[in-house]
Write a protein that holds these residues in place. Sequence first.
Motif, PDB file in Angstrom:
ATOM      1  N   ASN A 158       0.860  -1.182   0.000  1.00 29.45           N
ATOM      2  CA  ASN A 158       0.000   0.000   0.000  1.00 29.45           C
ATOM      3  C   ASN A 158       0.891   1.225   0.000  1.00 29.45           C
ATOM      4  OD1 ASN A 158       1.123   0.104   2.474  1.00 29.45           O
ATOM      5  ND2 ASN A 158      -0.777   0.176   3.633  1.00 29.45           N
ATOM      6  N   ARG A 159       2.157   0.993  -0.333  1.00 30.32           N
ATOM      7  CA  ARG A 159       3.089   2.097  -0.233  1.00 30.32           C
ATOM      8  C   ARG A 159       3.338   2.732  -1.581  1.00 30.32           C
ATOM      9  NH1 ARG A 159       8.570   1.102   3.121  1.00 30.32           N
ATOM     10  NH2 ARG A 159       8.935   3.254   3.659  1.00 30.32           N
ATOM     11  N   SER A 160       2.674   2.218  -2.607  1.00 25.82           N
ATOM     12  CA  SER A 160       3.008   2.721  -3.932  1.00 25.82           C
ATOM     13  C   SER A 160       1.809   3.309  -4.650  1.00 25.82           C
ATOM     14  CB  SER A 160       3.622   1.585  -4.755  1.00 25.82           C
ATOM     15  OG  SER A 160       2.793   0.451  -4.716  1.00 25.82           O
ATOM     16  N   SER A 161       0.689   3.484  -3.928  1.00 24.99           N
ATOM     17  CA  SER A 161      -0.492   4.018  -4.604  1.00 24.99           C
ATOM     18  C   SER A 161      -0.461   5.545  -4.624  1.00 24.99           C
ATOM     19  CB  SER A 161      -1.764   3.546  -3.898  1.00 24.99           C
ATOM     20  OG  SER A 161      -2.880   4.073  -4.577  1.00 24.99           O
ATOM     21  N   PHE A 162      -0.801   6.116  -5.779  1.00 29.28           N
ATOM     22  CA  PHE A 162      -0.792   7.571  -5.910  1.00 29.28           C
ATOM     23  C   PHE A 162      -2.110   8.207  -5.478  1.00 29.28           C
ATOM     24  CE2 PHE A 162       2.513   7.537  -9.588  1.00 29.28           C
ATOM     25  CZ  PHE A 162       3.499   7.191  -8.674  1.00 29.28           C
ATOM     26  N   TRP A 163      -3.127   7.387  -5.260  1.00 33.74           N
ATOM     27  CA  TRP A 163      -4.416   7.922  -4.811  1.00 33.74           C
ATOM     28  C   TRP A 163      -4.833   7.166  -3.566  1.00 33.74           C
ATOM     29  CZ3 TRP A 163      -3.706   6.755 -10.060  1.00 33.74           C
ATOM     30  CH2 TRP A 163      -3.640   7.871 -10.903  1.00 33.74           C
ATOM     31  N   GLU A 164      -5.613   7.824  -2.746  1.00 35.32           N
ATOM     32  CA  GLU A 164      -6.085   7.157  -1.543  1.00 35.32           C
ATOM     33  C   GLU A 164      -7.148   6.125  -1.903  1.00 35.32           C
ATOM     34  OE1 GLU A 164      -7.247   8.352   2.976  1.00 35.32           O
ATOM     35  OE2 GLU A 164      -6.608   9.889   1.540  1.00 35.32           O
ATOM     36  N   GLU A 165      -7.002   4.931  -1.379  1.00 33.89           N
ATOM     37  CA  GLU A 165      -7.961   3.869  -1.712  1.00 33.89           C
ATOM     38  C   GLU A 165      -9.215   3.984  -0.860  1.00 33.89           C
ATOM     39  OE1 GLU A 165      -5.880   0.175  -1.260  1.00 33.89           O
ATOM     40  OE2 GLU A 165      -4.855   0.389  -3.188  1.00 33.89           O
ATOM     41  N   ASP A 166     -10.346   3.798  -1.506  1.00 35.22           N
ATOM     42  CA  ASP A 166     -11.616   3.802  -0.804  1.00 35.22           C
ATOM     43  C   ASP A 166     -11.911   2.371  -0.364  1.00 35.22           C
ATOM     44  OD1 ASP A 166     -14.296   3.576  -0.156  1.00 35.22           O
ATOM     45  OD2 ASP A 166     -14.949   5.036  -1.650  1.00 35.22           O
ATOM     46  N   THR A 167     -11.694   2.076   0.916  1.00 38.85           N
ATOM     47  CA  THR A 167     -11.862   0.688   1.363  1.00 38.85           C
ATOM     48  C   THR A 167     -13.299   0.400   1.800  1.00 38.85           C
ATOM     49  OG1 THR A 167     -11.032   1.428   3.491  1.00 38.85           O
ATOM     50  CG2 THR A 167      -9.465   0.299   2.057  1.00 38.85           C
ATOM     51  N   GLY A 178     -25.329   0.443  -7.670  1.00 40.35           N
ATOM     52  CA  GLY A 178     -23.877   0.377  -7.698  1.00 40.35           C
ATOM     53  C   GLY A 178     -23.198   1.254  -6.683  1.00 40.35           C
ATOM     54  N   LYS A 179     -21.866   1.146  -6.678  1.00 38.14           N
ATOM     55  CA  LYS A 179     -21.055   1.974  -5.808  1.00 38.14           C
ATOM     56  C   LYS A 179     -19.970   2.590  -6.665  1.00 38.14           C
ATOM     57  CE  LYS A 179     -19.226   1.922  -1.193  1.00 38.14           C
ATOM     58  NZ  LYS A 179     -19.926   3.157  -0.842  1.00 38.14           N
ATOM     59  N   ARG A 180     -19.833   3.920  -6.587  1.00 36.39           N
ATOM     60  CA  ARG A 180     -18.763   4.582  -7.329  1.00 36.39           C
ATOM     61  C   ARG A 180     -17.662   4.971  -6.361  1.00 36.39           C
ATOM     62  NH1 ARG A 180     -22.611   8.918  -9.549  1.00 36.39           N
ATOM     63  NH2 ARG A 180     -23.975   7.915  -8.044  1.00 36.39           N
ATOM     64  N   VAL A 181     -16.426   4.674  -6.740  1.00 33.72           N
ATOM     65  CA  VAL A 181     -15.299   5.009  -5.856  1.00 33.72           C
ATOM     66  C   VAL A 181     -14.239   5.743  -6.661  1.00 33.72           C
ATOM     67  CG1 VAL A 181     -15.680   3.045  -4.316  1.00 33.72           C
ATOM     68  CG2 VAL A 181     -14.167   2.776  -6.266  1.00 33.72           C
ATOM     69  N   GLY A 182     -13.419   6.542  -5.963  1.00 42.15           N
ATOM     70  CA  GLY A 182     -12.377   7.307  -6.647  1.00 42.15           C
ATOM     71  C   GLY A 182     -11.178   6.431  -6.997  1.00 42.15           C
ATOM     72  N   TRP A 183     -10.778   5.562  -6.066  1.00 45.97           N
ATOM     73  CA  TRP A 183      -9.664   4.659  -6.325  1.00 45.97           C
ATOM     74  C   TRP A 183      -9.863   3.478  -5.396  1.00 45.97           C
ATOM     75  CZ3 TRP A 183      -7.050   4.017 -10.397  1.00 45.97           C
ATOM     76  CH2 TRP A 183      -5.841   3.310 -10.412  1.00 45.97           C
ATOM     77  N   ALA A 184      -9.635   2.293  -5.887  1.00 43.40           N
ATOM     78  CA  ALA A 184     -10.101   1.131  -5.143  1.00 43.40           C
ATOM     79  C   ALA A 184      -8.985   0.143  -4.833  1.00 43.40           C
ATOM     80  CB  ALA A 184     -11.168   0.421  -5.978  1.00 43.40           C
ATOM     81  N   PRO A 185      -9.136  -0.627  -3.732  1.00 39.80           N
ATOM     82  CA  PRO A 185      -8.189  -1.714  -3.437  1.00 39.80           C
ATOM     83  C   PRO A 185      -8.480  -2.870  -4.401  1.00 39.80           C
ATOM     84  CG  PRO A 185      -9.933  -1.650  -1.776  1.00 39.80           C
ATOM     85  CD  PRO A 185     -10.207  -0.516  -2.723  1.00 39.80           C
ATOM     86  N   GLN A 186      -7.954  -2.760  -5.618  1.00 39.65           N
ATOM     87  CA  GLN A 186      -8.392  -3.624  -6.710  1.00 39.65           C
ATOM     88  C   GLN A 186      -8.235  -5.116  -6.428  1.00 39.65           C
ATOM     89  OE1 GLN A 186      -8.350  -2.470 -10.873  1.00 39.65           O
ATOM     90  NE2 GLN A 186      -6.789  -4.011 -11.239  1.00 39.65           N
TER      91      GLN A 186
END
Length: 442
Positions: free
Chosen positions: A239-248, A318-326
């Motif tokens: 989780n140290r390389s993501s450029f956006w905050e993940e929406d968990t 649905g659910k819309r998220v900005g950046w996700a824990p894919q």
Amino acid sequence: MGIPHFLCIPFPIQGHVNPLMQCSLLLAKHGCKVTFVHTEFSYKRANTAGGDNMEEAQVELVTLPDGLDPQDDRSDVAKLLFSMKSTMPALLPKLIHDINASDVENKITCIIVTINMGWALEVAHKLGIKGALLFPASATSLASAACIPKLIEDGIIDSQGVPTKNQEIQLSPNMPMMDTSYFPWRGFKKIFFEHLVQEMQTLKLGEWWLCNTSYGLEPGAFSISPKFLPIGPLMENSNRSSFWEEDTGCLEWLDQQPPQSVVYVSFGSLAVMDPHQFKELALGLDLLHRPFIWVVRPANDDKENVNSYPRDFHGSKGKRVGWAPQKKILNHPSLACFISHCGWNSTLEGICAGVPFLCWPCTTDQFLNKSYICDVWKIGLGLDKDETEIISRGEIRKKVDQLLVDEDIKARSLKLKELTLNNIQEGGQSSKNLNFFMDWAK
């Protein structure tokens, strides 16, 4: 003799930083020392996104400036690339010297770069340090790039990388047929293609070209060069390389959905969607009458996304998220399928989760990955554009319905998952290759 000490230097975009960070964590897990170089800008960005945890402390982070001003647009990849190429080579020797001075017992033994960072291999070479490339896309993409001089010589592409005619070719006898309009440099500007040709020459200084793939996924590609070494799939959690905050929060929402019911939609970290297409996708998701997670990534400069949702879009299921824990989403039991741009990292993550694909490639190597997904591995379907070059809501609904009743595709997806993950188990082919690489670095 100390332990191997790797200096890892990625090109600072998400699709390069991720696999190299995963590779770094894997090397650290095997007792190697790893120092990871971020640009100052990326480092700030990754830290603001909340990435930091203790188990990753075994990878040391250091930074170099990328030569651009703070307000410069780093989503202009060419600008970023040429700025780094002109400013960083002069700064790297001092960084290496300082790192070595701080731990004389374990000096840097090998530099690993991703593509576009070949200049660092030249610096390493002059300093007598070994070098390797970690290629962030598929081995087939790397094979294509390595074949450029031959493709020009054979008259298949011109000196700008443009196919001389539309045809299908084979890069080597045991590789699948490849449509010449799908070479991974499609859409590159002239200056970028020239850089690629030069870069492939420079990268020859790397003794190994590490590939985030397995032998079984693209066996033919390895006949192109003895330098290719598959060590994938790289699946360390970082989780140290993501450029956006993940929406968990979406994970709790997923827990409440029925098994194999949710459609996951994500187009990676670079794709930008045309507003008309965006609206059609939104209305297509409504038509599904199924739960979905849709990643609508924040624009690169944190402004609101350029696309507005159409008035008649409900999105209620649905659910819309900005950046996700894919990875967590793909491996969740509620997931049914993945509507993907087919970037290589996403393709691997989908394969390792055993999830069927709906392919929506946008650029570069994604068309090639799509042909592997649909025609070679047969674990997904393509979405077709209509006469106005749009993927219509009706097409989206039709293909999702078709995919979700196709038991053969589901079975092949699960089989491919098992075969692929076996490579990174103890005694698996990729695992053996990694051990071989670490021994070489010593």
